[in-house]
Design an enzyme around this catalytic site. Structure first.
Site, PDB file in Angstrom:
ATOM      1  N   ASP A 180       0.912  -1.146   0.000  1.00 36.29           N
ATOM      2  CA  ASP A 180       0.000   0.000   0.000  1.00 36.29           C
ATOM      3  C   ASP A 180       0.951   1.196   0.000  1.00 36.29           C
ATOM      4  OD1 ASP A 180      -1.446   2.283   0.848  1.00 36.29           O
ATOM      5  OD2 ASP A 180      -3.016   0.998   1.613  1.00 36.29           O
ATOM      6  N   HIS A 181       1.100   1.841  -1.159  1.00 39.86           N
ATOM      7  CA  HIS A 181       2.201   2.808  -1.251  1.00 39.86           C
ATOM      8  C   HIS A 181       2.012   4.018  -0.336  1.00 39.86           C
ATOM      9  CE1 HIS A 181      -0.270   4.961  -4.299  1.00 39.86           C
ATOM     10  NE2 HIS A 181       0.425   6.007  -3.947  1.00 39.86           N
ATOM     11  N   HIS A 243      -5.797   2.834   0.915  1.00 41.17           N
ATOM     12  CA  HIS A 243      -5.086   4.008   1.445  1.00 41.17           C
ATOM     13  C   HIS A 243      -5.884   4.769   2.514  1.00 41.17           C
ATOM     14  CE1 HIS A 243      -2.873   2.953  -2.035  1.00 41.17           C
ATOM     15  NE2 HIS A 243      -3.556   3.662  -2.908  1.00 41.17           N
TER      16      HIS A 243
HETATM   17  O1  LIG Z   1      -3.216   3.655  -5.627  1.00 37.55           O
HETATM   18  C1  LIG Z   1      -3.536   4.640  -6.265  1.00 37.55           C
HETATM   19  O2  LIG Z   1      -3.059   5.834  -5.895  1.00 37.55           O
HETATM   20  C2  LIG Z   1      -3.005   6.912  -6.817  1.00 37.55           C
HETATM   21  C3  LIG Z   1      -2.786   8.169  -5.970  1.00 37.55           C
HETATM   22  O3  LIG Z   1      -1.533   8.053  -5.369  1.00 37.55           O
HETATM   23  P1  LIG Z   1      -0.706   9.349  -4.938  1.00 37.55           P
HETATM   24  O4  LIG Z   1       0.515   8.808  -4.308  1.00 37.55           O
HETATM   25  O5  LIG Z   1      -0.444  10.133  -6.188  1.00 37.55           O
HETATM   26  O6  LIG Z   1      -1.598  10.097  -4.015  1.00 37.55           O
HETATM   27  C4  LIG Z   1      -4.254   7.015  -7.630  1.00 37.55           C
HETATM   28  O7  LIG Z   1      -4.066   7.960  -8.667  1.00 37.55           O
HETATM   29  C5  LIG Z   1      -4.557   5.685  -8.271  1.00 37.55           C
HETATM   30  O8  LIG Z   1      -5.804   5.759  -8.957  1.00 37.55           O
HETATM   31  C6  LIG Z   1      -4.608   4.580  -7.245  1.00 37.55           C
HETATM   32  O9  LIG Z   1      -4.653   3.326  -7.916  1.00 37.55           O
END
Ligand SMILES: O=C1O[C@H](COP(=O)(O)O)[C@@H](O)[C@H](O)[C@H]1O
Ligand SMILES: NC(=O)C1=CN([C@@H]2O[C@H](COP(=O)(O)OP(=O)(O)OC[C@H]3O[C@@H](n4cnc5c(N)ncnc54)[C@H](OP(=O)(O)O)[C@@H]3O)[C@@H](O)[C@H]2O)C=CC1
Length: 497
Positions: A180-181, A243
């Site tokens: 989960d980045h 997230h």
């Molecule tokens: O996991 C995801 O995250 C991105 C948003 O990530 P961020 O680090 O730029 O806030 C999102 O654009 C994408 O749809 C989703 O799969």
């Protein structure tokens, strides 16, 4: 002694977007910062017929965008650790070839059998790959073997359960790293530090002193070229299931007895278990879905979601979700956690606002004057830092009060901070630190919470889609869920509180 991790990273989906945009730059940064030494190799696999040389050229071009000319030599040296194998994930012979290559590289780079398998491919292949890795003996080494799984981890609880059963046949839970980045973002990691390393916050961190917490993750980007995936996912599965709920869990959890991955995870799981289950009526009254229509974002006209590539012209998919979550435990009884996420909104911003309760009596509040609560704002991206909003005396011969903002801001404003997040997470995985990865119990509890919402939404189509203009802050109805409790969304523009 050299304590740097020594391992091979096998990337399934080595010619894909994720590998090029996030994984190669992350591994390069680890190399440049000397966090990994010479004892590492990366084996890329995909169907395309590429030579090692062509693969290395791809890797070089994916990391050189942000690299100064004088670093080019280093990039070439880095690329010599990369190898490519044309691969069919369903064929046992592919795994046999992979095993031979890995054994050969382990000898050449003096790597003690540590293998990290990164599945940067469509999820339907995850089970097949994990099972074949085991069946063909690729996981049979003298060192450790770990499996990194990208999102989406299933589409709902039953599909996630099925996927989990498949990968668990080949890997133990402690060797599975579900990415989960957001958990790799510096300020998300800072939530625990702010809470548990500061005497001024922890005593107030409960329903006696906090009136509500707001978590926003807004994007200016639309669905881009991911229409096919997004049509089946929507913002609920794409952002909320993972997230958003992870951030809520970090904000709400009890202090762990130590900072080990098991202890932190066990506290997060308790929060997810305490989230109040949603009835159909709750979903209709306290969750809002939106879909963007055409509009103007950053001064450019953009099309609506239904006009995007690979999107149905009558699509019922939501690109925005907001909602009210209650955590029914001793600490949080009665405190709403408001969440909000969407595409094509006015600003790119991820922010947490903790609103404290008003004083029982405010000596300075004049008749007709607004009462300003204290706010703790955790700025996750693009600016990184903390803002504490207080009330102070206006300078000069007056007893009037004014808003005072105490600001801590990380030096670098991070526009696209996902590469740094990936860099941290890949390195944690090499070190065997699973703190910032999600355990199956977290995944399953999050799915059962969002499944209750998607069940209601799928059974009744939203008639008013599109219901927000691109470049706005989402549908108007999203304000209602706060209005009803006497609150409002705090602005996400810095210092406009
Ligand atoms: O996991 C995801 O995250 C991105 C948003 O990530 P961020 O680090 O730029 O806030 C999102 O654009 C994408 O749809 C989703 O799969
Ligand atoms: N891109 C992103 O920013 C993000 C992606 N993810 C997830 O990461 C995963 C990968 O995404 P992404 O890189 O965008 O996808 P892409 O479609 O860009 O890449 C897919 C990769 O898989 C390979 N591939 C496809 N079929 C096979 C097969 N049968 N055997 C072997 N290799 C195959 C493709 O190469 P070839 O055609 O040569 O076989 C390619 O390398 C997905 O699960 C996605 O949801 C998650 C978060 C963000």
């Amino acid at each position: 002694m050299n304590n740097k991790p020594k391992n091979i990273v096998v990337i399934f989906g080595a010619t894909g977007d994720l590998a090029k945009r996030k994984l190669y730059p992350s591994i390069y940064n680890l190399f440049k910062k000397n966090k990994i030494g010479e004892e590492f190799a990366v084996v890329g696999v995909a169907r395309s017929e590429l030579t090692n040389e062509a693969f290395r050229e791809n890797v070089i071009s994916s990391v050189t965008k942000n690299v100064a000319l004088e670093d080019r030599k280093n990039v070439e040296k880095f690329s010599e650790h990369f190898f490519y194998l044309p691969f069919d994930v369903t064929k046992p012979t592919s795994y046999e070839q992979l095993n031979h290559l890995l054994t050969d590289l382990e000898g050449r780079f003096e790597i003690p059998g540590n293998r990290l398998f990164y599945l940067a491919m469509a999820p339907e292949f995850f089970g097949t790959i994990a099972q074949n890795l085991k069946a063909e003996g690729v996981t049979n080494t003298d060192g450790w073997t770990r499996l990194v799984i990208e999102k989406p981890f299933g589409h709902d609880l039953p599909s996630a359960q099925k996927l989990n059963d498949e990968i668990r046949e080949a890997f133990a839970e402690e060797d599975i790293y579900r990415i989960d980045h957001y958990l790799g973002k510096s300020m998300v990691q800072n939530i625990e530090v702010i809470r548990f390393a500061n005497a001024i916050f922890e005593p107030l961190w409960n329903s006696r002193y906090i009136s509500n917490i707001q978590v926003t993750s807004s994007e200016t980007l639309g669905v881009e070229d991911r229409g096919k995936y997004y049509e089946k996912s929507g913002a609920l599965r794409d952002m909320v299931q993972n997230h958003m709920l992870q951030m809520v869990a970090l904000l709400a959890m009890e202090p762990p007895i130590s900072l080990t991955d098991e202890e932190i995870r066990s506290e997060k799981i308790k929060v997810l278990r305490a989230m109040r289950p949603l009835t159909e009526e709750d979903v209709n009254n306290t969750f809002v879905r939106g879909q963007y229509g055409p509009g103007v974002v950053k001064e450019s006209e953009v099309k609506g979601y239904r006009e995007e590539n690979n999107v149905d012209e009558n699509s019922n998919t939501e690109t925005f979700v907001s909602g009210k979550i209650f955590i029914d435990n001793f600490r949080w009884a009665g405190v709403p956690f408001f969440i909000r996420t969407g595409k094509r909104m006015a600003l790119k911003s991820t922010k947490i606002v903790v609103q404290f309760k008003d004083l029982p009596m405010n000596l300075y509040a004049k008749k007709g004057q607004k009462n300003y609560p204290n706010l703790l704002v955790i700025n996750i991206q693009p600016d990184e830092g903390i803002t504490l909003i207080m009330n102070g005396k206006k300078i000069g011969p007056t007893s009037e009060t004014t808003r005072v903002s105490l600001d801590y801001s990380n030096d670098h404003v991070n526009d696209v901070n996902t590469p740094e997040a990936y860099e941290r997470l890949v390195f944690d995985c090499m070190l065997g630190d699973a703190t910032n990865f999600t355990h199956w119990d977290e995944v399953s509890l999050s799915w059962s919470y969002v499944d209750a919402i998607s069940k209601v939404w799928e059974s009744n189509k939203e008639k008013n889609f599109p219901n927000y203009e691109a470049g706005s802050m989402g549908p108007k109805d999203s304000d209602r869920i706060l209005d009803e409790e006497g609150f409002h969304w705090w602005p996400i523009v810095k210092n406009e509180y």
